[in-house]
Write a protein that holds these residues in place. Sequence first.
Motif, PDB file in Angstrom:
ATOM      1  N   GLY A 211      35.767  56.910  34.387  1.00 42.10           N
ATOM      2  CA  GLY A 211      34.438  56.361  34.594  1.00 42.10           C
ATOM      3  C   GLY A 211      34.246  54.901  34.254  1.00 42.10           C
ATOM      4  O   GLY A 211      33.127  54.378  34.388  1.00 42.10           O
ATOM      5  N   ALA A 212      35.291  54.188  33.814  1.00 45.33           N
ATOM      6  CA  ALA A 212      35.143  52.758  33.528  1.00 45.33           C
ATOM      7  C   ALA A 212      34.769  52.016  34.811  1.00 45.33           C
ATOM      8  O   ALA A 212      35.153  52.411  35.916  1.00 45.33           O
ATOM      9  CB  ALA A 212      36.427  52.197  32.935  1.00 45.33           C
ATOM     10  N   ASN A 213      34.024  50.925  34.656  1.00 52.24           N
ATOM     11  CA  ASN A 213      33.545  50.160  35.809  1.00 52.24           C
ATOM     12  C   ASN A 213      34.680  49.327  36.403  1.00 52.24           C
ATOM     13  O   ASN A 213      35.231  48.446  35.752  1.00 52.24           O
ATOM     14  CB  ASN A 213      32.386  49.255  35.379  1.00 52.24           C
ATOM     15  N   PHE A 214      35.039  49.614  37.668  1.00 51.00           N
ATOM     16  CA  PHE A 214      36.180  48.940  38.299  1.00 51.00           C
ATOM     17  C   PHE A 214      35.937  47.438  38.421  1.00 51.00           C
ATOM     18  O   PHE A 214      36.832  46.633  38.154  1.00 51.00           O
ATOM     19  CB  PHE A 214      36.453  49.542  39.673  1.00 51.00           C
ATOM     20  N   GLN A 215      34.736  47.059  38.838  1.00 48.21           N
ATOM     21  CA  GLN A 215      34.461  45.636  39.051  1.00 48.21           C
ATOM     22  C   GLN A 215      34.572  44.854  37.743  1.00 48.21           C
ATOM     23  O   GLN A 215      35.116  43.738  37.709  1.00 48.21           O
ATOM     24  CB  GLN A 215      33.072  45.466  39.669  1.00 48.21           C
ATOM     25  N   GLU A 216      34.060  45.445  36.654  1.00 50.76           N
ATOM     26  CA  GLU A 216      34.152  44.776  35.359  1.00 50.76           C
ATOM     27  C   GLU A 216      35.616  44.642  34.929  1.00 50.76           C
ATOM     28  O   GLU A 216      36.032  43.588  34.415  1.00 50.76           O
ATOM     29  CB  GLU A 216      33.368  45.555  34.311  1.00 50.76           C
ATOM     30  N   TYR A 217      36.410  45.684  35.168  1.00 51.54           N
ATOM     31  CA  TYR A 217      37.825  45.630  34.798  1.00 51.54           C
ATOM     32  C   TYR A 217      38.572  44.593  35.650  1.00 51.54           C
ATOM     33  O   TYR A 217      39.470  43.915  35.157  1.00 51.54           O
ATOM     34  CB  TYR A 217      38.461  47.012  34.966  1.00 51.54           C
ATOM     35  N   ALA A 218      38.206  44.484  36.923  1.00 54.37           N
ATOM     36  CA  ALA A 218      38.855  43.496  37.788  1.00 54.37           C
ATOM     37  C   ALA A 218      38.570  42.080  37.295  1.00 54.37           C
ATOM     38  O   ALA A 218      39.470  41.236  37.229  1.00 54.37           O
ATOM     39  CB  ALA A 218      38.384  43.666  39.229  1.00 54.37           C
TER      40      ALA A 218
END
Length: 430
Positions: A211-218
Amino acid sequence: MKKLLKIAVVAAFSFQSAIVSAKLEMIDRVVALVDSDVVLASELVRRTNSVLQQIKSRNQTAPPLDKLQAQILDRLILESLQMQMAKRVGVRVSDTELDSAITRIAEQNNLSIEQFRKSIEEEGTSWAIFREDIRAEIMVSRARGGSVSRRIKISDKEVDNLLVQIDNEGLSRVQYSLGHILLPLPEGASPEEITKIRDKADKLIRELRNGANFQEYAITYSAGQNALNGGNLGWRNASQLPTLFSGSVKNMKVGDISEPLRSGSGLHILHLIDSKGGFETHSVIQTHVRHILISPNAITDEKAAFDKLKLIRQRIVDGEKFEDLAIEFSDDKGSGSLGGDLKWSDPGTFVPEFTKAMEALAVNEMSEPVKTEFGWHLIEVLGRRNQDQTEEKKRERAYRILHNRKFEEEAQIWLQELKEQAYIKIIDEN
């Protein structure tokens, strides 16, 4: 230094643009040496402020400021290296070309130039700085395109194999909306380095699937060229993706996070955001068109070029032959020698302004003068046809597909090499 920059960025994000400008003037200094260029603190603050505004407009959560600044500084360093190369090889963008590019951007946003300029200035960026940013983007794109394309090798066997695939399966028009994270590997990475990056990739994948936010991780972790945009690659069909990606994405469901994909530039993590579309046919509407071009120069200004073309048009209306006047007057010497004939063309062959005017004409109809970045055109449509793709066209298209697949991966490797070969020093006063 980090503390000072953090305070400045928070101030820039929180207050009005006039206050931001004052802050930038107070803290300006060199934050990185990049070969014969430097990166200034004011540019780092300005770019960070812009990225924070974009993140806010997308209703995303910004990563920790120090990690965001590290990403942006790395991007500024790469931009500096590419700009230095563009200048060395003589890339130039005229004001006319720049005006045309900005007009296209405004039209894509359904805005007039005046409205577009107002929106840019309301965001706190001066119009002059915005124009130079766009000029730099064009120069960098041209330098990168030329350098990377020369590195790409495509064999006849590869084209033959793709043609067989197209004939057997049809070329899918399914489009994929993809998110992308790149964890780079240095050239000649040791087994220990590879294991460390793979462990990091596995950890990120577990967190993203939980569930981690992909955009934030990118934004936080990716070294890809779309990292600051949340890793969003936009809508692409399989032919526009690197082969490594297209093979994986076909087996993914919307919402899936891929396993780590290894390439020459590092490990890739994909997120299938959405998909749409069906299958592609092999026919296009071609247009047979001819034109006369009058280009402004040191002797002929814009108005004189326009007036000259109006007189040529009137002579054609009065009975003179289009082809004779094209041979005599056209500044496009290639087509001019053929009476202005541009032959049968596929969609997307010409610049947008020319295409828009051409598509509005009936067969055997002649336009009024049309302005593009090349000057003023008189356009006449001689015919239209629904043309099945010939074997030659199919082969050309297969070549372009292979080139596009290889370009992105090769560009990432080229950027890493550019960085590894440069003198870069981060100035850290702490």
